[in-house]
Design an enzyme around this catalytic site. Sequence first.
Site, PDB file in Angstrom:
ATOM      1  N   LYS A  17       0.886  -0.978   0.046  1.00 47.94           N
ATOM      2  CA  LYS A  17       0.010  -0.059   0.069  1.00 47.94           C
ATOM      3  C   LYS A  17       0.821   1.207   0.192  1.00 47.94           C
ATOM      4  O   LYS A  17       1.992   1.268   0.250  1.00 47.94           O
ATOM      5  CB  LYS A  17      -0.771  -0.084   1.268  1.00 47.94           C
ATOM      6  CG  LYS A  17      -1.853  -1.214   1.167  1.00 47.94           C
ATOM      7  CD  LYS A  17      -2.895  -1.426   2.427  1.00 47.94           C
ATOM      8  CE  LYS A  17      -3.863  -2.390   2.379  1.00 47.94           C
ATOM      9  NZ  LYS A  17      -4.749  -2.017   3.104  1.00 47.94           N
TER      10      LYS A  17
ATOM     11  N   TYR B 187     -12.394  -3.144  -3.644  1.00 46.31           N
ATOM     12  CA  TYR B 187     -12.987  -3.007  -2.519  1.00 46.31           C
ATOM     13  C   TYR B 187     -14.587  -2.998  -2.370  1.00 46.31           C
ATOM     14  O   TYR B 187     -15.173  -2.613  -1.479  1.00 46.31           O
ATOM     15  CB  TYR B 187     -12.658  -1.640  -1.757  1.00 46.31           C
ATOM     16  CG  TYR B 187     -11.052  -1.794  -1.256  1.00 46.31           C
ATOM     17  CD1 TYR B 187     -10.645  -2.903  -0.435  1.00 46.31           C
ATOM     18  CD2 TYR B 187     -10.005  -0.897  -1.678  1.00 46.31           C
ATOM     19  CE1 TYR B 187      -9.511  -2.961   0.152  1.00 46.31           C
ATOM     20  CE2 TYR B 187      -8.658  -1.015  -1.019  1.00 46.31           C
ATOM     21  CZ  TYR B 187      -8.572  -2.071  -0.080  1.00 46.31           C
ATOM     22  OH  TYR B 187      -7.137  -2.294   0.311  1.00 46.31           O
TER      23      TYR B 187
ATOM     24  N   PHE C 103     -15.219   2.949   7.183  1.00 46.41           N
ATOM     25  CA  PHE C 103     -13.991   3.115   6.717  1.00 46.41           C
ATOM     26  C   PHE C 103     -13.628   3.134   5.250  1.00 46.41           C
ATOM     27  O   PHE C 103     -12.465   3.613   4.718  1.00 46.41           O
ATOM     28  CB  PHE C 103     -12.995   2.280   7.356  1.00 46.41           C
ATOM     29  CG  PHE C 103     -13.318   0.755   6.874  1.00 46.41           C
ATOM     30  CD1 PHE C 103     -12.893   0.305   5.653  1.00 46.41           C
ATOM     31  CD2 PHE C 103     -14.099  -0.097   7.790  1.00 46.41           C
ATOM     32  CE1 PHE C 103     -13.052  -1.003   5.278  1.00 46.41           C
ATOM     33  CE2 PHE C 103     -14.450  -1.370   7.404  1.00 46.41           C
ATOM     34  CZ  PHE C 103     -13.765  -1.845   6.147  1.00 46.41           C
TER      35      PHE C 103
ATOM     36  N   ARG D 145      -1.273 -14.126   3.534  1.00 47.27           N
ATOM     37  CA  ARG D 145      -1.874 -13.458   4.516  1.00 47.27           C
ATOM     38  C   ARG D 145      -1.160 -13.687   5.922  1.00 47.27           C
ATOM     39  O   ARG D 145      -1.352 -13.213   6.989  1.00 47.27           O
ATOM     40  CB  ARG D 145      -3.352 -14.217   4.667  1.00 47.27           C
ATOM     41  CG  ARG D 145      -4.189 -14.001   3.370  1.00 47.27           C
ATOM     42  CD  ARG D 145      -4.907 -12.554   3.353  1.00 47.27           C
ATOM     43  NE  ARG D 145      -5.932 -12.573   4.527  1.00 47.27           N
ATOM     44  CZ  ARG D 145      -6.730 -11.447   4.402  1.00 47.27           C
ATOM     45  NH1 ARG D 145      -6.748 -10.407   3.691  1.00 47.27           N
ATOM     46  NH2 ARG D 145      -7.631 -11.360   5.590  1.00 47.27           N
TER      47      ARG D 145
ATOM     48  N   THR E 206      -5.660  -7.860  10.171  1.00 49.36           N
ATOM     49  CA  THR E 206      -5.848  -6.307   9.708  1.00 49.36           C
ATOM     50  C   THR E 206      -5.478  -5.332  10.626  1.00 49.36           C
ATOM     51  O   THR E 206      -4.902  -4.266  10.178  1.00 49.36           O
ATOM     52  CB  THR E 206      -7.341  -6.207   9.454  1.00 49.36           C
ATOM     53  OG1 THR E 206      -7.870  -7.444   8.756  1.00 49.36           O
ATOM     54  CG2 THR E 206      -7.724  -5.200   8.808  1.00 49.36           C
TER      55      THR E 206
ATOM     56  N   ARG F  25       2.538  -6.469   9.138  1.00 43.23           N
ATOM     57  CA  ARG F  25       1.675  -5.385  10.079  1.00 43.23           C
ATOM     58  C   ARG F  25       2.047  -5.344  11.406  1.00 43.23           C
ATOM     59  O   ARG F  25       2.134  -4.237  12.032  1.00 43.23           O
ATOM     60  CB  ARG F  25       0.099  -5.925   9.882  1.00 43.23           C
ATOM     61  CG  ARG F  25      -0.361  -5.688   8.368  1.00 43.23           C
ATOM     62  CD  ARG F  25      -1.575  -6.209   8.211  1.00 43.23           C
ATOM     63  NE  ARG F  25      -2.495  -6.027   6.964  1.00 43.23           N
ATOM     64  CZ  ARG F  25      -3.541  -6.369   6.437  1.00 43.23           C
ATOM     65  NH1 ARG F  25      -4.023  -7.622   7.166  1.00 43.23           N
ATOM     66  NH2 ARG F  25      -3.777  -6.112   5.513  1.00 43.23           N
TER      67      ARG F  25
ATOM     68  N   ASN G  76      -2.100  -0.322   6.935  1.00 43.62           N
ATOM     69  CA  ASN G  76      -1.670  -1.436   7.349  1.00 43.62           C
ATOM     70  C   ASN G  76      -0.803  -2.183   6.474  1.00 43.62           C
ATOM     71  O   ASN G  76      -0.734  -3.284   6.374  1.00 43.62           O
ATOM     72  CB  ASN G  76      -2.727  -2.383   7.943  1.00 43.62           C
ATOM     73  CG  ASN G  76      -3.734  -2.754   6.710  1.00 43.62           C
ATOM     74  OD1 ASN G  76      -3.682  -2.443   5.692  1.00 43.62           O
ATOM     75  ND2 ASN G  76      -4.657  -3.554   7.131  1.00 43.62           N
TER      76      ASN G  76
ATOM     77  N   HIS H  72      -2.024  -5.639   1.215  1.00 45.81           N
ATOM     78  CA  HIS H  72      -3.163  -6.417   0.867  1.00 45.81           C
ATOM     79  C   HIS H  72      -2.792  -7.791   0.288  1.00 45.81           C
ATOM     80  O   HIS H  72      -1.737  -7.691  -0.604  1.00 45.81           O
ATOM     81  CB  HIS H  72      -4.060  -5.552  -0.193  1.00 45.81           C
ATOM     82  CG  HIS H  72      -4.918  -6.321  -0.615  1.00 45.81           C
ATOM     83  ND1 HIS H  72      -6.435  -6.691  -0.064  1.00 45.81           N
ATOM     84  CD2 HIS H  72      -5.101  -7.226  -1.672  1.00 45.81           C
ATOM     85  CE1 HIS H  72      -7.031  -7.635  -0.514  1.00 45.81           C
ATOM     86  NE2 HIS H  72      -6.350  -7.846  -1.769  1.00 45.81           N
TER      87      HIS H  72
ATOM     88  N   GLU I  20      -9.406 -10.688  -8.025  1.00 47.64           N
ATOM     89  CA  GLU I  20      -8.536  -9.310  -8.064  1.00 47.64           C
ATOM     90  C   GLU I  20      -7.508  -9.458  -8.961  1.00 47.64           C
ATOM     91  O   GLU I  20      -7.253  -8.522  -9.498  1.00 47.64           O
ATOM     92  CB  GLU I  20      -7.908  -9.383  -6.344  1.00 47.64           C
ATOM     93  CG  GLU I  20      -9.060  -9.288  -5.525  1.00 47.64           C
ATOM     94  CD  GLU I  20      -8.528  -9.582  -4.072  1.00 47.64           C
ATOM     95  OE1 GLU I  20      -7.307  -9.675  -3.494  1.00 47.64           O
ATOM     96  OE2 GLU I  20      -9.406  -9.204  -2.842  1.00 47.64           O
TER      97      GLU I  20
HETATM   98  P1  IDP Z   1      -7.737  -7.244   5.187  1.00 52.34           P
HETATM   99  O1  IDP Z   1      -6.879  -6.168   4.226  1.00 52.34           O
HETATM  100  O2  IDP Z   1      -6.868  -7.702   6.100  1.00 52.34           O
HETATM  101  O3  IDP Z   1      -8.420  -8.205   4.286  1.00 52.34           O
HETATM  102  P2  IDP Z   1     -10.259  -6.057   5.204  1.00 52.34           P
HETATM  103  O4  IDP Z   1     -11.447  -6.344   6.337  1.00 52.34           O
HETATM  104  O5  IDP Z   1     -10.791  -6.776   4.031  1.00 52.34           O
HETATM  105  O6  IDP Z   1      -8.882  -6.391   5.800  1.00 52.34           O
HETATM  106  O7  IDP Z   1     -10.319  -4.327   5.081  1.00 52.34           O
HETATM  107  C1  IDP Z   1      -9.712  -3.999   3.938  1.00 52.34           C
HETATM  108  C2  IDP Z   1      -8.827  -2.867   4.308  1.00 52.34           C
HETATM  109  O8  IDP Z   1      -9.465  -1.604   4.714  1.00 52.34           O
HETATM  110  C3  IDP Z   1      -7.994  -3.008   5.474  1.00 52.34           C
HETATM  111  O9  IDP Z   1      -6.692  -3.809   5.139  1.00 52.34           O
HETATM  112  C4  IDP Z   1      -7.781  -1.548   6.137  1.00 52.34           C
HETATM  113  O10 IDP Z   1      -6.769  -0.947   5.236  1.00 52.34           O
HETATM  114  C5  IDP Z   1      -8.864  -1.052   5.837  1.00 52.34           C
HETATM  115  N1  IDP Z   1     -10.135  -1.195   7.074  1.00 52.34           N
HETATM  116  C6  IDP Z   1     -10.319  -2.251   7.471  1.00 52.34           C
HETATM  117  N2  IDP Z   1     -11.027  -2.241   8.483  1.00 52.34           N
HETATM  118  C7  IDP Z   1     -10.933  -1.004   9.012  1.00 52.34           C
HETATM  119  C8  IDP Z   1     -11.239  -0.138  10.246  1.00 52.34           C
HETATM  120  O11 IDP Z   1     -12.047  -0.408  10.949  1.00 52.34           O
HETATM  121  N3  IDP Z   1     -10.763   0.944  10.202  1.00 52.34           N
HETATM  122  C9  IDP Z   1     -10.027   1.533   9.186  1.00 52.34           C
HETATM  123  N4  IDP Z   1      -9.436   1.192   7.983  1.00 52.34           N
HETATM  124  C10 IDP Z   1     -10.287  -0.176   8.218  1.00 52.34           C
HETATM  125 MG    MG Z   2      -9.880  -8.140   3.022  1.00 49.04          MG
END
Ligand code: IDP
Ligand code: MG
Length: 137
Positions: A10, A51, A59, A87, A93, A104, A114, A117, A128
């Site tokens: 990212k 997304y 968010f 992963r 996350t 992370r 974070n 992805h 994707e």
């Molecule tokens: P992942 O990247 O671990 O699969 P997802 O739930 O798919 O997590 O969320 C996609 C991205 O959205 C996360 O990697 C993070 O950058 C952001 N994100 C997810 N949940 C939150 C939140 O509660 N607050 C702010 N950003 C979030």
């Molecule tokens: Mg995800």
Amino acid sequence: MSQRTLVLFKPDAVRRGLIGEILGRIESKADWAVKALELRTLDRSTLEQHYAEHVGKPFYAPLVEFMESGPSVVLVVEGERVIEGVRALAGPTDPIAAAPGSIRGDFGTIVRENLIHASDSEESAERELKIFFPDFS
Ligand code: IDP
Ligand code: MG
């Protein structure tokens, strides 16, 4: 079981000079190979597709804005159980909850920024990979 996964470093990772550090962890895993890699600033339409599952969540808008804020590295990585494996390298996350030793956990603090992805299932990887590398076969 050899698989392919879509990985993004990212904009925070690129800005902070962590491309080499993160790529090194992926490259160091036995029998995994980088099949495509590009520095690319992601446009809104790509991010909206990527997304789509998060549309409407609080968010979502700041996430898309952050992801547009500078170049990312987009990669295809291939190898044994690579979907689950990247992963696991990334960690959960929330970077504060992520264990030290994970990407992370070692480098992140806030949830949005974070660092990485990685596709979360074979279905997500297929979807994707088509978004980011439509001509890749
Ligand atoms: P992942 O990247 O671990 O699969 P997802 O739930 O798919 O997590 O969320 C996609 C991205 O959205 C996360 O990697 C993070 O950058 C952001 N994100 C997810 N949940 C939150 C939140 O509660 N607050 C702010 N950003 C979030
Ligand atoms: Mg995800």
